[in-house]
Design an enzyme around this catalytic site. Structure first.
Site, PDB file in Angstrom:
ATOM      1  N   GLU A  71       2.181   1.738  -3.367  1.00 40.10           N
ATOM      2  CA  GLU A  71       0.927   2.115  -4.150  1.00 40.10           C
ATOM      3  C   GLU A  71       0.552   3.633  -3.985  1.00 40.10           C
ATOM      4  O   GLU A  71       0.548   4.369  -5.069  1.00 40.10           O
ATOM      5  CB  GLU A  71      -0.362   1.266  -3.865  1.00 40.10           C
ATOM      6  CG  GLU A  71      -1.582   1.398  -4.907  1.00 40.10           C
ATOM      7  CD  GLU A  71      -2.689   0.574  -4.429  1.00 40.10           C
ATOM      8  OE1 GLU A  71      -2.539   0.129  -3.465  1.00 40.10           O
ATOM      9  OE2 GLU A  71      -3.636   0.589  -5.130  1.00 40.10           O
ATOM     10  N   SER A  80      -7.450   1.340  -2.315  1.00 41.36           N
ATOM     11  CA  SER A  80      -6.396   0.665  -2.745  1.00 41.36           C
ATOM     12  C   SER A  80      -6.638  -0.728  -3.196  1.00 41.36           C
ATOM     13  O   SER A  80      -7.746  -1.361  -2.956  1.00 41.36           O
ATOM     14  CB  SER A  80      -5.501   0.434  -1.398  1.00 41.36           C
ATOM     15  OG  SER A  80      -4.670  -0.612  -1.503  1.00 41.36           O
ATOM     16  N   CYS A 111     -10.590  -2.298  14.527  1.00 37.06           N
ATOM     17  CA  CYS A 111     -10.916  -3.662  14.688  1.00 37.06           C
ATOM     18  C   CYS A 111     -10.967  -4.119  16.039  1.00 37.06           C
ATOM     19  O   CYS A 111     -11.653  -5.276  16.582  1.00 37.06           O
ATOM     20  CB  CYS A 111      -9.736  -4.367  14.268  1.00 37.06           C
ATOM     21  SG  CYS A 111      -9.536  -4.208  12.396  1.00 37.06           S
ATOM     22  N   GLU A 145     -13.977 -12.681  -6.163  1.00 35.29           N
ATOM     23  CA  GLU A 145     -12.878 -12.033  -6.197  1.00 35.29           C
ATOM     24  C   GLU A 145     -11.651 -12.842  -5.723  1.00 35.29           C
ATOM     25  O   GLU A 145     -10.292 -12.716  -6.298  1.00 35.29           O
ATOM     26  CB  GLU A 145     -12.559 -10.731  -5.968  1.00 35.29           C
ATOM     27  CG  GLU A 145     -13.692  -9.605  -6.902  1.00 35.29           C
ATOM     28  CD  GLU A 145     -14.903  -9.668  -5.992  1.00 35.29           C
ATOM     29  OE1 GLU A 145     -15.487 -10.326  -4.974  1.00 35.29           O
ATOM     30  OE2 GLU A 145     -15.817  -8.725  -6.309  1.00 35.29           O
ATOM     31  N   LYS A 197     -15.523 -10.153   7.955  1.00 32.98           N
ATOM     32  CA  LYS A 197     -14.263 -10.916   7.196  1.00 32.98           C
ATOM     33  C   LYS A 197     -14.899 -12.244   6.557  1.00 32.98           C
ATOM     34  O   LYS A 197     -14.403 -13.060   5.487  1.00 32.98           O
ATOM     35  CB  LYS A 197     -13.260 -11.191   8.184  1.00 32.98           C
ATOM     36  CG  LYS A 197     -12.639 -10.002   8.572  1.00 32.98           C
ATOM     37  CD  LYS A 197     -11.637  -9.804   7.422  1.00 32.98           C
ATOM     38  CE  LYS A 197     -10.945  -8.619   7.861  1.00 32.98           C
ATOM     39  NZ  LYS A 197     -10.057  -7.903   6.759  1.00 32.98           N
ATOM     40  N   GLU A 243       0.889  -1.319  -0.019  1.00 32.03           N
ATOM     41  CA  GLU A 243      -0.075   0.096   0.107  1.00 32.03           C
ATOM     42  C   GLU A 243       0.875   1.236   0.011  1.00 32.03           C
ATOM     43  O   GLU A 243       0.305   2.108  -0.615  1.00 32.03           O
ATOM     44  CB  GLU A 243      -0.945  -0.162   1.118  1.00 32.03           C
ATOM     45  CG  GLU A 243      -2.059   0.639   1.041  1.00 32.03           C
ATOM     46  CD  GLU A 243      -3.439   0.208   1.867  1.00 32.03           C
ATOM     47  OE1 GLU A 243      -4.263  -0.534   1.542  1.00 32.03           O
ATOM     48  OE2 GLU A 243      -3.295   0.689   3.293  1.00 32.03           O
ATOM     49  N   CYS A 301      -8.358  -2.395   3.849  1.00 37.12           N
ATOM     50  CA  CYS A 301      -8.445  -3.393   4.759  1.00 37.12           C
ATOM     51  C   CYS A 301      -9.624  -3.953   5.359  1.00 37.12           C
ATOM     52  O   CYS A 301      -9.788  -5.233   6.015  1.00 37.12           O
ATOM     53  CB  CYS A 301      -7.362  -3.504   5.665  1.00 37.12           C
ATOM     54  SG  CYS A 301      -6.665  -2.076   5.847  1.00 37.12           S
ATOM     55  N   GLU A 338     -16.271 -11.312   3.296  1.00 34.44           N
ATOM     56  CA  GLU A 338     -14.892 -11.177   2.227  1.00 34.44           C
ATOM     57  C   GLU A 338     -14.225 -12.439   2.067  1.00 34.44           C
ATOM     58  O   GLU A 338     -13.939 -12.689   0.625  1.00 34.44           O
ATOM     59  CB  GLU A 338     -13.835 -10.137   3.035  1.00 34.44           C
ATOM     60  CG  GLU A 338     -12.649  -9.904   2.302  1.00 34.44           C
ATOM     61  CD  GLU A 338     -11.502  -9.371   2.970  1.00 34.44           C
ATOM     62  OE1 GLU A 338     -11.373  -9.715   4.381  1.00 34.44           O
ATOM     63  OE2 GLU A 338     -10.873  -8.421   2.738  1.00 34.44           O
TER      64      GLU A 338
END
Ligand code: FES
Length: 573
Positions: free
Chosen positions: A281, A318, A502, A365, A357, A278, A298, A360
């Protein structure tokens, strides 16, 4: 400061405050249900009623303003009788399946029944029987257990500004439901689980992966590998009766081995990997390789939020996968290769503070060659349940280190668990990448702390970098609207879906003590301070992974394994 008399005792109240606020500050407990700390009162459940001299009726203390000389009885026979009747009415339409309920032992309605001496079903109301909604990959809704307190609606609409659920119907037909009564999976729900955190009963729970993990742990053909998110080691102990913020990393590693995992890895390692990708990036975008501000990726609830409500800003996200997915991909590629294991035999489990999560891990993907990066996700709560199922105890475990090489982390990777941690870690590495020198002071104080929006300007070489750190999606919405309206002085935006990051994720312990979130946050910064390696780029395991396998940040292989893409969604998808 108005003085009031409560149960014959003088109490100092706050000017303009509510009666409940004054009572709590004086240590006097009055039960509440619909009350939501930090949001304006709705006064809907009436459980907090008290008797105020001169008032014709009982008054809800959560919404009643204090005034000088007020005389209050909090536990008069009339007030207690009213509260008991409210609970009896709620129970008259509540299933009798407490023994099988996911919230058994942690249910506010159970506690209230106990506290108010409700020992029988006195009011036999007609029972609603509605189907459970198991459509979501992250959250299960059981409308029969809903007591209409409205806290989930407020978390969703007022804190997160998602509004996936609301009251529907009228009178005894009132329900909490999605638009058109569709499954949660096709609503605008972003799977954050903040509704689960505030639900007083078992009406909202996470979608459990426990049974499938237990089966995998017994399957001799599988190699079970686990990764643990940075925030878990400073919150798990609370579920075993210990004080918030106690770091139990070593005992946790030992527990996971006792449970049968062949390898125990640390998601903080892949947080370091995320920083490498990142920060690279960011440097590339600062040189014109893509739109600014660069926004972190994230937090999967945040990603679905952008896909749903701000699809025009998808190019700003990102392309880095989250640390969970990065480590999952590395386990099934590099680890499998080193060990000579067929990746299809690896059962990859992550322990996460987050319900999103689960969503996710199941995103299309994240499929590579027919394999998912992560097979199952357990929340902090599910891990504690698994430990209890096996008759193990956290306190009995002698500390053990995580397995190498993906158990090696820096302090930067560990602070990912708190809002501001990603930014601080990225600044440390971006400064090194741009200038070739370390920051003189690795602590970036302005991005630390519990505030919902933090802003800072940091000198990185020639450039004064503008950063914004946001947690809670209501705050994110405010910032995104500013960016949409043309704000141009921010280069980097960190967003964590849950308020505080988190450490307060939707998979964390429910009903935490006041101050628990701050204690967890402090613990993470303490761990970072004590580390010898505090930057992602100095993590020797990260350096070897690039030297021996990935090449360099943003390489072709890095892109194949560690990066992803996003898609615009309508709210009903
Ligand atoms: Fe006061 Fe519900 S807590 S009315």
């Amino acid at each position: 400061m108005p003085m009031i008399e409560v149960n014959g005792r003088q109490v100092t109240a706050r000017e303009g405050g509510t009666l409940l606020d004054a009572l709590r500050r004086a240590g006097i407990q009055v039960p509440t249900l619909c009350h939501y700390e930090g949001l304006p009162p709705t006064g809907s459940c009436r459980l907090c009623v008290v008797e105020v001299e001169g008032a014709p009726n009982l008054v809800p203390s959560c919404s009643f303003p204090v005034s000088e000389g007020m005389r209050v009885q909090t536990h008069s026979p009339r007030a207690v009788r009213a509260r008991k009747t409210i609970v009896e009415l709620l129970l008259s339409n509540h299933p009798d399946d407490c023994l099988y309920c996911a919230q058994h032992g942690n249910c506010r309605l159970q506690d209230l029944s106990e506290d108010l001496g409700v020992r029988q079903r006195r009011l036999p109301g007609s029972r609603t029987r509605l189907p459970r909604d198991i459509s979501s990959p992250a959250i299960v809704r059981d409308p029969d257990k809903c007591i209409l307190c409205g806290r989930c609606i407020r978390a969703c609409a007022e804190v997160q500004t998602v509004a996936a659920i609301d009251f529907t119907g009228r009178g005894s037909g009132t329900r909490v439901d999605t638009a058109f009564g569709e499954g949660l999976n096709i609503s605008s729900c972003i799977n954050c689980g903040q509704c689960v955190m505030v639900c007083p009963t078992g009406a909202l729970t996470e979608r459990s992966h426990l049974d499938q993990v237990e089966s995998a742990l017994q399957d001799p053909d599988l190699v079970p590998v686990v990764q643990v998110a940075p925030a878990i080691s400073v919150s798990l102990a609370e579920l075993f009766g210990e004080k918030p913020g106690r770091d139990v990393e070593g005992a946790l590693n030992a527990l996971l081995r006792r449970l049968g995992f062949a390898r125990v890895f640390d998601t903080s390692f892949s947080a370091d990997l995320t920083v490498m990708e990142e920060a690279s990036e960011l440097v590339a975008r600062l040189q014109g390789a893509g739109p600014l501000p660069l926004m972190t990726s994230c937090s999967p609830g945040w990603i679905k939020f952008v896909e749903t409500f701000y699809p025009d800003l998808i190019p700003n996200l990102s392309t880095c996968k989250s640390p969970q997915q990065m480590l999952g991909a590395i386990i099934k590629s590099r680890f499998a290769g080193i060990q000579g294991i067929d990746p299809a035999r690896i059962y990859s489990v992550s322990i996460m503070p987050c319900t999103a999560k689960k969503f996710e891990a199941g995103r299309s993907e994240m499929l590579r060659g027919g394999l998912v990066d992560v097979d199952a996700v357990l929340t902090t709560r599910e891990l504690a349940e698994l430990v209890r199922r096996r008759g193990l105890k956290l306190g009995d475990q002698a500390p053990e280190p995580a397995d190498m090489p993906f158990g090696r982390r820096s302090g930067a990777g560990k602070i990912f668990g708190a809002s501001g941690g990603v930014t601080e870690a990225a600044i440390r590495t971006a400064h090194f990448l741009v200038t070739g020198r370390e920051l003189e002071d690795l602590t970036v104080e302005p991005v630390r702390g519990p505030e919902g929006i933090k802003r800072a300007r940091v000198q990185v070489g020639e450039l004064e970098l503008g950063v914004a750190v946001v947690s809670g999606l209501g705050n994110a919405r405010r910032l995104l609207d500013e960016i949409r309206e043309g704000r141009r002085d921010i280069h980097f935006v960190e967003v964590m879906t849950c308020p505080g990051g988190c450490i307060n994720g939707g998979g964390q312990p429910i009903g935490t003590r006041p101050g628990a979130i701050t204690a967890r946050m402090r613990a993470l910064y303490r761990i970072d301070k004590g580390e010898t390696v505090r930057t992602a780029h100095a993590n020797p395991a990260v350096r070897s992974l690039y030297a021996d396998f990935l090449g360099e940040p943003l390489s072709g292989l890095s892109h194949e394994l560690l990066h992803t893409h996003y898609e615009a969604r309508t709210p009903l998808r």
